[in-house]
Design a protein around this motif. Structure first.
Motif: not given
Length: 431
Positions: A250-259, A281-288, A333-334, A340-341
């Motif tokens: 519940a907490g893990g999925s909610l936080m994951f999809y929120s971010f 921006l989300m592309t770079v964040v997802l790589i990290v 953006p930075l 987000i990171a």
């Protein structure tokens, strides 16, 4: 040696690695197909709900996104039972092919202008098919990777479930980014979004080429037992484990999809970024985020899955309201990237071992069922509704309420994390 592998010939390191790669590739394809919907909704929402204002259009398509999640418990039950009785390999292949069928259907759908209300109805059918498939893929892949990984560095190898889950998200983002550059905003709204779904359908068909590398991890004796894949058997012996998994999910999925999936819309609707800037921006964040998974998996091999979960839940509860509040007023953006990171780094304590700690709680003959069904129910209730809950708070001028909503469920996960056993010395997967 794991009980589930006791009757099988021992795997060499090379065979184990190929099996992990094959299982992970199917997982990546599955999640690409699922997430491409979230990242193209900004473009096709007006094609299926043309009479609404922009916010209501996005809420409508997000509602169908949530319905896809509501199908996950059914997929988790069906494919979990299938995997416990017929084998993990067969369940994963069928699940990915079903996901591809849903993507193909959406890619060729007529719009509201062509067939009226039948258009959003068929969009719903395609999304339900994908949700059913995803519900089965998660539990089966989590079980398979946990069992095939072996006792050494199990956290590291099992983390590749989320490496490829995020990789699917990242692949969807990269495809959208390329299509945006090639077709522009008008072309994406007209038909460019359809190409993204078609790519996923073709990729899903290719999973058949990898199935020979997916060695079965459940023995014939486990699969053919009278109680294999039985709901009655699951709740007779594993009710406590089921509730712990559901609370942590519940907490893990909610936080994951929120971010992740909601964050792109948050950046556009609240922060004021363009769609293209938010996607980049989300592309770079997802790589990290993706790179963090095996590192956090290795960490769990040293400190234990229980400690990982406690760190995730405690930090999530404390930091989420601050991170979202700061993001809402981010000036660059930075700054947005760093915030987000930070949120996803906290989430990584959970995601890196999400499938593993769940698999460690259930006996082999109901393992895929227990993981898939508990995850499916909690993910549908809290992960799948994250966007609509967030947009609802925003519509009523109380967007900050959503930040505390996420924090509250991290507290629920913290309580569950404190109840987890420490599996570093006595691991059910090694029995």
């Amino acid at each position: 040696m794991s009980a589930s592998l006791a009757a099988a010939p021992p795997l060499t390191d090379a065979m184990r690695l190929r099996a992990i790669v094959a299982g992970s590739a199917g997982n990546l394809i599955e999640w690409y197909d699922f997430y491409v919907y979230a990242f193209t909704a900004l473009y096709f929402s007006s094609e299926f709900f043309p009479k609404s204002d922009p916010l209501v259009q996005i809420m409508a398509t997000s509602g169908i996104f949530a319905v896809g999640f509501l199908m996950r418990p059914f997929g988790g039950w069906y494919f979990g039972r299938y995997a416990d009785r017929k084998g993990r390999q067969a369940a994963m292949v069928v699940s990915v092919l079903m996901m591809g069928a849903g993507a193909l259907l959406i890619s060729v759908l007529p719009t509201y202008a062509s067939i009226g209300v039948a258009a959003p109805a068929l969009l719903l059918v395609g999304r339900m098919l994908q949700g059913f498939s995803t519900g089965g893929q998660y539990g089966t892949a989590a079980t398979y990777l946990s069992e095939i990984a072996g006792p050494k560095r199990r956290g590291f190898w099992s983390s590749f479930q989320y490496v490829t889950l995020i990789g699917g998200q990242l692949s969807a983002t990269l495809v959208i980014l390329v299509l945006q550059q090639v077709f522009g905003d008008a072309g994406m709204k007209a038909w460019g979004w359809r190409i993204a779904f078609a790519i996923g359908a073709v990729a899903a068909a290719c999973i058949v080429l990898l199935r020979d590398h997916m060695h079965e991890t459940a023995s014939a004796a486990d699969r053919e037992g009278e109680h294999a894949g039985s709901l009655a058997e699951l709740f007779r012996h594993s009710t406590r484990a089921f509730l712990i998994v559901a609370a942590l999910t519940a907490g893990g999925s909610l936080m994951f999809y929120s971010f992740t999936t909601y964050m792109q819309k948050f950046l556009v609707l609240t922060v004021g970024m363009t769609k293209e800037a938010a996607t980049l921006l989300m592309t770079v964040v997802l790589i990290v985020f993706m790179v963090q998974q095996p590192l956090m998996g290795l960490l769990s091999d040293r400190i234990g899955r229980r400690t990982n979960m406690i760190l995730f839940a405690a930090l999530g509860a404390l930091c989420t309201p601050f991170l979202f509040g700061a993001l809402a007023t981010a000036q660059s953006p930075l700054a947005a990237f760093l915030l987000i990171a930070a949120g996803l780094t906290i989430c990584s304590f959970y995601t890196s071992v999400s499938g593993l700690f769940k698999a460690e709680l259930f006996p082999v003959h109901v393992r895929a069922l227990g993981v898939g069904l508990a995850y499916g129910i909690a993910n549908a209730a809290f992960g799948g509704t994250a966007e609509n809950v967030a947009l609802g708070f925003k519509q009523y001028g109380m967007e900050h309420g959503f930040y505390w909503y996420v924090s509250a469920f991290c507290v629920v996960s913290l309580v569950a994390a404190l109840m987890l056993p420490d599996t570093r010395r006595d691991n059910p997967l090694d029995r």
